[in-house]
Design an enzyme around this catalytic site. Structure first.
Site, short mmCIF file in Angstrom:
data_model
loop_
_atom_site.label_atom_id
_atom_site.label_comp_id
_atom_site.label_asym_id
_atom_site.label_seq_id
_atom_site.Cartn_x
_atom_site.Cartn_y
_atom_site.Cartn_z
N PRO A 135 -43.22 -18.73 56.24
CA PRO A 135 -41.93 -18.58 56.93
C PRO A 135 -41.47 -19.92 57.47
O PRO A 135 -42.29 -20.73 57.91
CB PRO A 135 -42.25 -17.62 58.08
CG PRO A 135 -43.72 -17.69 58.27
CD PRO A 135 -44.31 -18.03 56.93
N ASP A 136 -40.18 -20.17 57.43
CA ASP A 136 -39.62 -21.40 58.00
C ASP A 136 -39.23 -21.09 59.44
O ASP A 136 -38.21 -20.44 59.72
CB ASP A 136 -38.41 -21.87 57.19
CG ASP A 136 -37.93 -23.25 57.63
OD1 ASP A 136 -37.99 -23.54 58.84
OD2 ASP A 136 -37.53 -24.03 56.76
N ILE A 137 -40.07 -21.52 60.36
CA ILE A 137 -39.91 -21.15 61.78
C ILE A 137 -38.59 -21.69 62.34
O ILE A 137 -37.85 -20.98 63.02
CB ILE A 137 -41.11 -21.65 62.61
CG1 ILE A 137 -42.39 -21.01 62.06
CG2 ILE A 137 -40.95 -21.34 64.09
CD1 ILE A 137 -43.67 -21.63 62.54
N PHE A 167 -37.21 -31.31 63.46
CA PHE A 167 -37.59 -32.66 63.04
C PHE A 167 -37.44 -32.75 61.53
O PHE A 167 -37.56 -31.73 60.83
CB PHE A 167 -39.05 -32.95 63.41
CG PHE A 167 -39.18 -33.64 64.74
CD1 PHE A 167 -39.07 -32.91 65.91
CD2 PHE A 167 -39.40 -35.01 64.81
CE1 PHE A 167 -39.17 -33.55 67.14
CE2 PHE A 167 -39.51 -35.65 66.03
CZ PHE A 167 -39.39 -34.92 67.19
N LYS A 191 -30.77 -31.12 55.97
CA LYS A 191 -31.69 -30.17 56.61
C LYS A 191 -31.03 -29.47 57.81
O LYS A 191 -31.23 -28.29 58.04
CB LYS A 191 -32.93 -30.94 57.06
CG LYS A 191 -34.22 -30.18 56.86
CD LYS A 191 -35.43 -31.09 56.94
CE LYS A 191 -35.91 -31.50 55.55
NZ LYS A 191 -37.04 -32.41 55.58
N ASP A 232 -45.67 -25.81 54.28
CA ASP A 232 -44.62 -25.06 53.57
C ASP A 232 -45.22 -23.91 52.78
O ASP A 232 -44.56 -22.90 52.55
CB ASP A 232 -43.86 -26.00 52.63
CG ASP A 232 -42.97 -26.96 53.41
OD1 ASP A 232 -42.40 -26.52 54.42
OD2 ASP A 232 -42.89 -28.14 53.03
N ASN A 283 -52.37 -30.95 57.03
CA ASN A 283 -51.60 -32.19 56.86
C ASN A 283 -51.96 -33.17 57.97
O ASN A 283 -52.77 -32.85 58.84
CB ASN A 283 -50.10 -31.90 56.81
CG ASN A 283 -49.60 -31.29 58.09
OD1 ASN A 283 -49.64 -31.91 59.14
ND2 ASN A 283 -49.15 -30.04 58.02
N1 CTP Z 1 -40.43 -26.25 59.80
C1 CTP Z 1 -40.73 -24.99 60.26
N2 CTP Z 1 -41.38 -24.10 59.46
C2 CTP Z 1 -41.71 -24.46 58.20
C3 CTP Z 1 -41.40 -25.74 57.71
C4 CTP Z 1 -40.77 -26.62 58.53
O1 CTP Z 1 -40.43 -24.68 61.42
N3 CTP Z 1 -42.32 -23.56 57.44
C5 CTP Z 1 -39.68 -27.16 60.67
C6 CTP Z 1 -40.46 -28.35 61.16
O2 CTP Z 1 -41.08 -28.09 62.39
C7 CTP Z 1 -39.34 -29.39 61.31
C8 CTP Z 1 -38.36 -29.02 60.25
O3 CTP Z 1 -38.63 -27.66 59.92
O4 CTP Z 1 -38.68 -29.22 62.54
C9 CTP Z 1 -38.37 -29.87 59.00
O5 CTP Z 1 -39.55 -29.82 58.34
P1 CTP Z 1 -39.88 -30.77 57.07
O6 CTP Z 1 -41.32 -30.54 56.74
O7 CTP Z 1 -39.41 -32.14 57.33
O8 CTP Z 1 -38.92 -30.24 56.00
P2 CTP Z 1 -39.09 -29.06 55.02
O9 CTP Z 1 -38.26 -27.96 55.52
O10 CTP Z 1 -40.53 -28.76 54.82
O11 CTP Z 1 -38.46 -29.65 53.70
P3 CTP Z 1 -39.07 -30.74 52.70
O12 CTP Z 1 -40.56 -30.56 52.76
O13 CTP Z 1 -38.44 -30.38 51.45
O14 CTP Z 1 -38.64 -32.08 53.23
#
Ligand code: CTP
Length: 407
Positions: A304-306, A324, A338, A276, A208
């Site tokens: 994984p969503d860190i 963020f 969020k 994602d 990205n």
């Molecule tokens: N984040 C993370 N791990 C992921 C995805 C996101 O740690 N796999 C964290 C990012 O570092 C940021 C926050 O989650 O602090 C929000 O990420 P964002 O990309 O804005 O949102 P998403 O959770 O991806 O949701 P969406 O794409 O639906 O807006």
């Protein structure tokens, strides 16, 4: 000032070693107590007598000296220092440190210590630029060593380029910064930054547009405010910020592992644009296009969503977890959702739609979303946002200590 600080100065064998006599003197002028370990090669450039005269302390040289081990064993030397300064940090000494060797007093002390280490590298430019040296420096930094220099300039060997020992004044400044008590001193922070790269095959990946500028600026601002910072960075074209530890990763899985490995921390800030999705089964070999064949279908799996994982840890959850939200519409509303969905304490929401210049730019306009409400900050440089955030964190975690101070 360095009053009462114990500095262990390790002098290795390089022509710049002579400058450490001046360095020792300046450290003492600032109130530090300086003990010196001379390597065998270091002693060819600096005599133990001159170093002992300038430090007012016995100079240590031999790992197997019976008297030294009785009076002040190498473990005590390693333990009692507030900071170990290696100057000049030669290619050879750093290679031995990297390999975990303990075949002389200097390396035994460096292996036995849990105290912070500051490296002041100095060597010929070709030695500095050699991939082996660069790999050793990177490894030592990943293990937490800090560094100052080398500088570019004319070298004693007649060449010109990077490799000169940092000026004594710069080394002193790095030491003073290390001991300075900013509003976040005593706190540990973890910051993620940059994009992640998710492999499709050995040459292609999903990525990205994140530049890492905001995450890196936050990490630097926290370090400048005195925090001990680990920056976990995806692939970016930015230099590692000084004064903190940078771990380099590529994928979301690697970023998560590095973050969990950096705990415990008081503060976690997830500024990375983590992908994602990843490709479920990346091809082992480069995918080839066959004539007339349909394009390959990429099956994706969720990464994984860190941020969510760090926010909901049962053990070692950082006291303050900040995420963020990169949005292109309904910025505050989506960010508030969020905040709840991920279990974070604060979210910095920014508009990344086309024309805002947020991605890759040097400024940003954010809204601080907390469980108490939304606060919109004016457009600022990414460095200023980092400094403002460091100040807010200090107020939240150290309310008394930060009174009247701004990071
Ligand atoms: N984040 C993370 N791990 C992921 C995805 C996101 O740690 N796999 C964290 C990012 O570092 C940021 C926050 O989650 O602090 C929000 O990420 P964002 O990309 O804005 O949102 P998403 O959770 O991806 O949701 P969406 O794409 O639906 O807006």
């Amino acid at each position: 000032m360095l009053s009462g600080k114990q500095i262990l100065l390790i002098v290795a064998g390089g022509i710049a070693a002579y400058k450490t006599l001046d360095l020792a003197r300046r450290l003492r002028e600032r109130g530090a107590c300086v003990r010196c370990v001379l390597t065998e090669a270091g002693a060819r450039f600096v005599t133990p007598l001159s170093m002992a005269a300038l430090t007012g302390e016995k100079v240590h040289q031999d790992l197997f000296s019976l008297t030294d081990e009785i009076e002040m064993g190498h473990i005590r030397l390693a333990r009692e220092a507030d900071l170990i300064l290696v100057a000049p940090a030669t290619a050879d000494l750093m290679a031995r440190m990297g390999a975990g060797m303990a075949n002389d007093l200097a390396t035994a002390v460096l292996l036995a210590t849990r105290q912070p280490i500051l490296l002041a590298p100095s060597m010929n430019t070709a030695m500095w630029e050699h991939p082996a040296t660069q790999a050793n420096v990177k490894l030592l930094k990943e293990r937490g060593c800090r560094s100052v220099g080398p500088q570019a300039g004319d070298l004693a060997c007649g060449e010109s380029g990077a490799g000169r020992l940092a000026d004594v004044q710069d080394i002193l400044a790095a030491i003073e910064t290390h001991f300075s008590s900013g509003p976040l001193s005593g706190l540990r922070a973890l910051v993620t930054s940059g994009p992640t790269h998710e492999p499709i095959d050995p040459v292609r990946y999903i990525a990205n547009r994140s530049s890492g500028k905001q995450g890196h600026a936050i990490a630097k601002a926290l370090a400048d405010a005195g925090a001990e910072v680990t920056l976990v960075s995806g692939p970016v074209s930015l230099a590692d910020p000084s004064g903190l530890r940078t771990l380099h990763v590529e994928t979301a899985e690697q970023m998560l592992a590095a973050c969990l490995g950096a705990l415990p921390a008081d503060i976690a800030i997830c500024a990375a644009a983590v992908a994602d999705w990843k490709v479920k089964a990346p091809a082992k070999d480069k995918m080839k296009k066959a004539k007339g064949a349909a394009p390959p279908a990429l099956e994706l799996a969720t990464n994984p969503d860190i941020l969510a994982i760090l926010s909901t840890l049962k053990k070692n959850r950082p006291r303050l977890v900040i995420g963020f939200a990169a949005e292109t519409q309904k910025v505050s509303a989506f960010a508030q959702e969020k905040l709840k969905a991920k279990g974070a304490d604060w979210i910095l929401a920014n508009d990344v739609s086309e024309g805002t210049g947020t991605f890759g730019g040097d400024s940003n306009q954010v809204h601080l979303i907390t469980h108490g409400g939304v606060e919109s900050w004016p457009r600022m440089s990414k460095a200023e946002i980092g400094a403002e955030l460091a100040g807010r964190i200090a107020q939240a975690l150290k309310p008394k200590a930060s009174k009247g101070k701004k990071a």
